[in-house]
Structures are given as structure tokens and as C-alpha cells.
Design a protein around this motif. Structure first.
Motif, PDB file in Angstrom:
ATOM      1  N   GLU A 159       0.820  -1.221   0.000  1.00 19.40           N
ATOM      2  CA  GLU A 159       0.000   0.000   0.000  1.00 19.40           C
ATOM      3  C   GLU A 159       0.850   1.265   0.000  1.00 19.40           C
ATOM      4  OE1 GLU A 159      -2.942  -0.208   3.124  1.00 19.40           O
ATOM      5  OE2 GLU A 159      -3.583  -2.209   2.505  1.00 19.40           O
ATOM      6  N   PRO A 160       1.721   1.437  -1.026  1.00 16.59           N
ATOM      7  CA  PRO A 160       2.646   2.576  -1.045  1.00 16.59           C
ATOM      8  C   PRO A 160       1.986   3.906  -1.420  1.00 16.59           C
ATOM      9  CG  PRO A 160       2.883   1.303  -3.046  1.00 16.59           C
ATOM     10  CD  PRO A 160       1.894   0.565  -2.170  1.00 16.59           C
ATOM     11  N   THR A 161       2.623   4.961  -0.972  1.00  9.61           N
ATOM     12  CA  THR A 161       2.237   6.336  -1.288  1.00  9.61           C
ATOM     13  C   THR A 161       3.501   7.114  -1.608  1.00  9.61           C
ATOM     14  OG1 THR A 161       0.335   6.267   0.198  1.00  9.61           O
ATOM     15  CG2 THR A 161       1.187   8.432  -0.362  1.00  9.61           C
ATOM     16  N   LEU A 162       3.446   7.948  -2.632  1.00  9.95           N
ATOM     17  CA  LEU A 162       4.561   8.830  -2.987  1.00  9.95           C
ATOM     18  C   LEU A 162       4.031  10.252  -2.997  1.00  9.95           C
ATOM     19  CD1 LEU A 162       7.525   9.067  -3.848  1.00  9.95           C
ATOM     20  CD2 LEU A 162       6.752   8.879  -6.216  1.00  9.95           C
ATOM     21  N   ALA A 163       4.722  11.144  -2.268  1.00 10.88           N
ATOM     22  CA  ALA A 163       4.234  12.521  -2.143  1.00 10.88           C
ATOM     23  C   ALA A 163       5.371  13.524  -2.259  1.00 10.88           C
ATOM     24  CB  ALA A 163       3.540  12.706  -0.795  1.00 10.88           C
ATOM     25  N   LEU A 164       5.041  14.685  -2.803  1.00 10.39           N
ATOM     26  CA  LEU A 164       5.950  15.830  -2.786  1.00 10.39           C
ATOM     27  C   LEU A 164       5.794  16.514  -1.433  1.00 10.39           C
ATOM     28  CD1 LEU A 164       5.157  17.306  -6.311  1.00 10.39           C
ATOM     29  CD2 LEU A 164       7.150  15.941  -5.654  1.00 10.39           C
ATOM     30  N   THR A 165       6.906  17.035  -0.900  1.00 12.92           N
ATOM     31  CA  THR A 165       6.852  17.674   0.414  1.00 12.92           C
ATOM     32  C   THR A 165       7.394  19.094   0.357  1.00 12.92           C
ATOM     33  OG1 THR A 165       9.058  16.912   1.075  1.00 12.92           O
ATOM     34  CG2 THR A 165       7.202  15.470   1.585  1.00 12.92           C
ATOM     35  N   LEU A 166       6.869  19.919   1.213  1.00 12.67           N
ATOM     36  CA  LEU A 166       7.390  21.261   1.454  1.00 12.67           C
ATOM     37  C   LEU A 166       7.447  21.420   2.968  1.00 12.67           C
ATOM     38  CD1 LEU A 166       8.358  23.965   0.373  1.00 12.67           C
ATOM     39  CD2 LEU A 166       5.988  24.743   0.403  1.00 12.67           C
ATOM     40  N   ASN A 167       8.647  21.684   3.483  1.00 11.63           N
ATOM     41  CA  ASN A 167       8.868  21.755   4.923  1.00 11.63           C
ATOM     42  C   ASN A 167       9.435  23.107   5.321  1.00 11.63           C
ATOM     43  OD1 ASN A 167       8.456  18.830   5.759  1.00 11.63           O
ATOM     44  ND2 ASN A 167       9.968  18.602   4.139  1.00 11.63           N
ATOM     45  N   ARG A 168       9.174  23.480   6.540  1.00 14.84           N
ATOM     46  CA  ARG A 168       9.824  24.631   7.167  1.00 14.84           C
ATOM     47  C   ARG A 168      10.717  24.050   8.255  1.00 14.84           C
ATOM     48  NH1 ARG A 168      11.368  29.549   5.737  1.00 14.84           N
ATOM     49  NH2 ARG A 168      11.411  30.969   7.493  1.00 14.84           N
ATOM     50  N   VAL A 169      12.023  24.213   8.077  1.00 14.27           N
ATOM     51  CA  VAL A 169      12.995  23.626   8.987  1.00 14.27           C
ATOM     52  C   VAL A 169      13.597  24.738   9.835  1.00 14.27           C
ATOM     53  CG1 VAL A 169      15.115  22.270   9.146  1.00 14.27           C
ATOM     54  CG2 VAL A 169      13.505  21.837   7.282  1.00 14.27           C
ATOM     55  N   ASP A 170      13.594  24.526  11.151  1.00 16.53           N
ATOM     56  CA  ASP A 170      14.087  25.532  12.091  1.00 16.53           C
ATOM     57  C   ASP A 170      15.216  24.939  12.933  1.00 16.53           C
ATOM     58  OD1 ASP A 170      14.417  27.789  13.610  1.00 16.53           O
ATOM     59  OD2 ASP A 170      12.495  27.624  14.642  1.00 16.53           O
ATOM     60  N   PRO A 171      16.471  25.104  12.470  1.00 15.43           N
ATOM     61  CA  PRO A 171      17.597  24.585  13.254  1.00 15.43           C
ATOM     62  C   PRO A 171      17.821  25.435  14.511  1.00 15.43           C
ATOM     63  CG  PRO A 171      18.354  25.482  11.142  1.00 15.43           C
ATOM     64  CD  PRO A 171      16.880  25.699  11.224  1.00 15.43           C
ATOM     65  N   THR A 172      18.278  24.780  15.571  1.00 13.65           N
ATOM     66  CA  THR A 172      18.486  25.506  16.818  1.00 13.65           C
ATOM     67  C   THR A 172      19.658  26.480  16.732  1.00 13.65           C
ATOM     68  OG1 THR A 172      19.831  23.688  17.663  1.00 13.65           O
ATOM     69  CG2 THR A 172      17.492  23.698  18.253  1.00 13.65           C
ATOM     70  N   ASN A 173      20.582  26.253  15.791  1.00 16.04           N
ATOM     71  CA  ASN A 173      21.746  27.135  15.682  1.00 16.04           C
ATOM     72  C   ASN A 173      21.748  27.955  14.394  1.00 16.04           C
ATOM     73  OD1 ASN A 173      22.259  25.160  13.840  1.00 16.04           O
ATOM     74  ND2 ASN A 173      24.314  24.694  14.552  1.00 16.04           N
ATOM     75  N   GLY A 174      20.584  28.215  13.830  1.00  9.91           N
ATOM     76  CA  GLY A 174      20.515  28.978  12.587  1.00  9.91           C
ATOM     77  C   GLY A 174      19.118  29.501  12.349  1.00  9.91           C
ATOM     78  N   SER A 175      18.935  30.082  11.175  1.00  6.14           N
ATOM     79  CA  SER A 175      17.621  30.633  10.852  1.00  6.14           C
ATOM     80  C   SER A 175      16.766  29.600  10.119  1.00  6.14           C
ATOM     81  CB  SER A 175      17.781  31.891   9.996  1.00  6.14           C
ATOM     82  OG  SER A 175      18.473  31.576   8.813  1.00  6.14           O
ATOM     83  N   ALA A 176      15.449  29.749  10.221  1.00  4.68           N
ATOM     84  CA  ALA A 176      14.508  28.830   9.577  1.00  4.68           C
ATOM     85  C   ALA A 176      14.650  28.915   8.064  1.00  4.68           C
ATOM     86  CB  ALA A 176      13.086  29.151  10.004  1.00  4.68           C
ATOM     87  N   VAL A 177      14.429  27.794   7.412  1.00  2.77           N
ATOM     88  CA  VAL A 177      14.611  27.696   5.975  1.00  2.77           C
ATOM     89  C   VAL A 177      13.550  26.761   5.394  1.00  2.77           C
ATOM     90  CG1 VAL A 177      16.274  25.809   6.229  1.00  2.77           C
ATOM     91  CG2 VAL A 177      16.349  27.218   4.180  1.00  2.77           C
ATOM     92  N   ASN A 178      13.211  26.949   4.122  1.00  5.95           N
ATOM     93  CA  ASN A 178      12.297  26.046   3.428  1.00  5.95           C
ATOM     94  C   ASN A 178      13.079  24.869   2.858  1.00  5.95           C
ATOM     95  OD1 ASN A 178       9.983  27.606   3.853  1.00  5.95           O
ATOM     96  ND2 ASN A 178      10.437  28.879   2.081  1.00  5.95           N
ATOM     97  N   ALA A 179      12.457  23.708   2.871  1.00  4.36           N
ATOM     98  CA  ALA A 179      13.045  22.503   2.278  1.00  4.36           C
ATOM     99  C   ALA A 179      11.972  21.831   1.427  1.00  4.36           C
ATOM    100  CB  ALA A 179      13.526  21.553   3.370  1.00  4.36           C
ATOM    101  N   TYR A 180      12.401  21.178   0.383  1.00  6.90           N
ATOM    102  CA  TYR A 180      11.479  20.465  -0.489  1.00  6.90           C
ATOM    103  C   TYR A 180      11.996  19.048  -0.664  1.00  6.90           C
ATOM    104  CZ  TYR A 180      15.152  21.541  -3.824  1.00  6.90           C
ATOM    105  OH  TYR A 180      16.380  21.639  -4.439  1.00  6.90           O
ATOM    106  N   GLY A 181      11.080  18.135  -1.011  1.00  2.08           N
ATOM    107  CA  GLY A 181      11.531  16.767  -1.177  1.00  2.08           C
ATOM    108  C   GLY A 181      10.423  15.798  -1.515  1.00  2.08           C
ATOM    109  N   LEU A 182      10.681  14.539  -1.170  1.00  3.89           N
ATOM    110  CA  LEU A 182       9.767  13.435  -1.432  1.00  3.89           C
ATOM    111  C   LEU A 182       9.543  12.632  -0.162  1.00  3.89           C
ATOM    112  CD1 LEU A 182      11.250  11.989  -4.750  1.00  3.89           C
ATOM    113  CD2 LEU A 182       9.115  13.253  -4.503  1.00  3.89           C
ATOM    114  N   ASP A 183       8.325  12.158   0.013  1.00  5.38           N
ATOM    115  CA  ASP A 183       7.982  11.249   1.106  1.00  5.38           C
ATOM    116  C   ASP A 183       7.439   9.980   0.465  1.00  5.38           C
ATOM    117  OD1 ASP A 183       7.161  11.022   4.207  1.00  5.38           O
ATOM    118  OD2 ASP A 183       5.565  10.162   2.974  1.00  5.38           O
ATOM    119  N   PHE A 184       8.057   8.860   0.781  1.00  4.56           N
ATOM    120  CA  PHE A 184       7.597   7.558   0.307  1.00  4.56           C
ATOM    121  C   PHE A 184       7.191   6.792   1.554  1.00  4.56           C
ATOM    122  CE2 PHE A 184       8.745   3.110  -1.136  1.00  4.56           C
ATOM    123  CZ  PHE A 184       7.637   2.955  -1.945  1.00  4.56           C
TER     124      PHE A 184
END
Length: 181
Positions: A39-64
Motif C-alpha cells: 500500500e505505497p504512497t509517494l508525495a511531494l513535500t514542502l517543509n519549514r525547517v528551524d535549526p536551533t543554531n541557525g535561521s529557519a529555511v524552506n526545504a522540499y523533497g519526497l515522502d515515500f
């Protein structure tokens, strides 16, 4: 790594091993269960990543994501998420690979929620240093499935190893849209 993250990881592993000994749980269901369906799913992702030692940044990718191949509860609620993502901000590039087995609970109308431990490998290039950092954390998400349509949202936290003064402890919040197969 904080004591909280270690405790959460150990609790998740303990629950998994305790559950595996319970009746109806299957180890390696892909081999032991002739009726097993991925029962697989493949999705495009858009994330907001907030590192503790830097500024928040957008990330894109895939989720399987798919039914877990290694361990399955009697109701078939264990799903594994493989998340590949990339971010690039002000000279810091991060390629992330995350593995998160989650116990999911179905809700009404195609909705489900899931939570589980998360392991990550983060290739961090900060311009002056490039390191591969191992991370451990916790992931939770809500998913909607209707026929071939998949929508989801996640929140994840990872603490990473520190190498050469570089670490990448972070929170990530993301949205997913994809296809169920």
C-alpha cells in the motif's frame, strides 16, 4: 543528545519489542504473510525547517510511505516513512534522509494520525565545513487518503551528532501531497 530524546527513543524501541511478542504481531510480514500488501504512497513535500543554531529555511523533497516490512501489528497500522529533502539557505546546504516507522490510528473519513521514532542522516555543507550527521528524534503526522489522493502534514524533531563543531538539531513542519498506489 538530550536525555529526553534518548528516553523517547528507548521507550519507542521498548514498546516495539514488547508489541512484537504479543499475539498477532508479525515479524517480517513481507516474507511471513502471503496476504501482505505494501500500500505505497509517494508525495511531494514542502517543509519549514528551524535549526536551533541557525535561521529557519524552506526545504522540499519526497515522502515515500508504505506498510512496514519489518514489523506489523495485528491491525496493519505500522507504516514506514522515508523522507528525502533538500534545503539551501545563505551558503548552508542540507540533504536529509529520514526513516520513521509510525504507529497509525485511523480516524473517520480517510484521516489517520501516526507517531513514531525517527532516524536521520543529514549531509550538512556550511561552506567552511561539510559533515554527515546522524540524528535521532520523534515524528508525528496526520494523513488523508481518498482513492489515489494523498494529503498529509508532519512535525518532526531531530537531535544530531556533533562533528567538528557542526550540528543540525532542528524542528521541521511540513505538508505533503501525493498519490496512493
Amino acid at each position: 543528545m538530550t536525555h529526553l530524546t534518548k528516553a523517547l527513543a528507548l521507550a519507542a524501541l521498548a514498546m516495539t519489542s514488547f508489541g512484537a511478542s504479543a499475539e498477532g504481531w508479525k515479524i517480517l510480514p513481507i516474507v511471513s504473510d502471503p496476504d501482505f500488501k505494501l500500500e505505497p504512497t509517494l508525495a511531494l513535500t514542502l517543509n519549514r525547517v528551524d535549526p536551533t543554531n541557525g535561521s529557519a529555511v524552506n526545504a522540499y523533497g519526497l515522502d515515500f510511505n508504505f506498510k512496514c516490512l519489518l514489523l506489523q501489528d495485528p491491525d496493519g497500522r505500522m507504516r514506514t516513512h522515508l523522507n528525502l529533502s533538500r534545503s539551501d539557505d545563505k551558503g548552508t546546504d542540507v540533504n536529509a534522509f529520514e526513516l520513521s516507522p509510525r504507529y497509525t490510528i485511523p480516524l473517520d473519513g480517510g484521516l489517520s494520525v501516526g507517531v513514531g521514532p525517527s532516524l536521520g542522516l543529514f549531509d550538512v555543507n556550511a561552506g567552511t565545513a561539510e559533515k554527515n550527521l546522524f540524528g535521532i528524534g520523534l515524528a508525528a503526522g496526520v494523513n488523508y487518503r481518498a482513492g489515489m489522493l494523498f494529503l498529509g502534514a508532519d512535525v518532526r524533531y531531530h537531535e544530531t551528532s556533533s562533528r567538528g563543531g557542526l550540528d543540525y538539531d532542528h524542528w521541521a513542519v511540513g505538508a505533503k501531497v501525493g498519490v496512493n498506489f
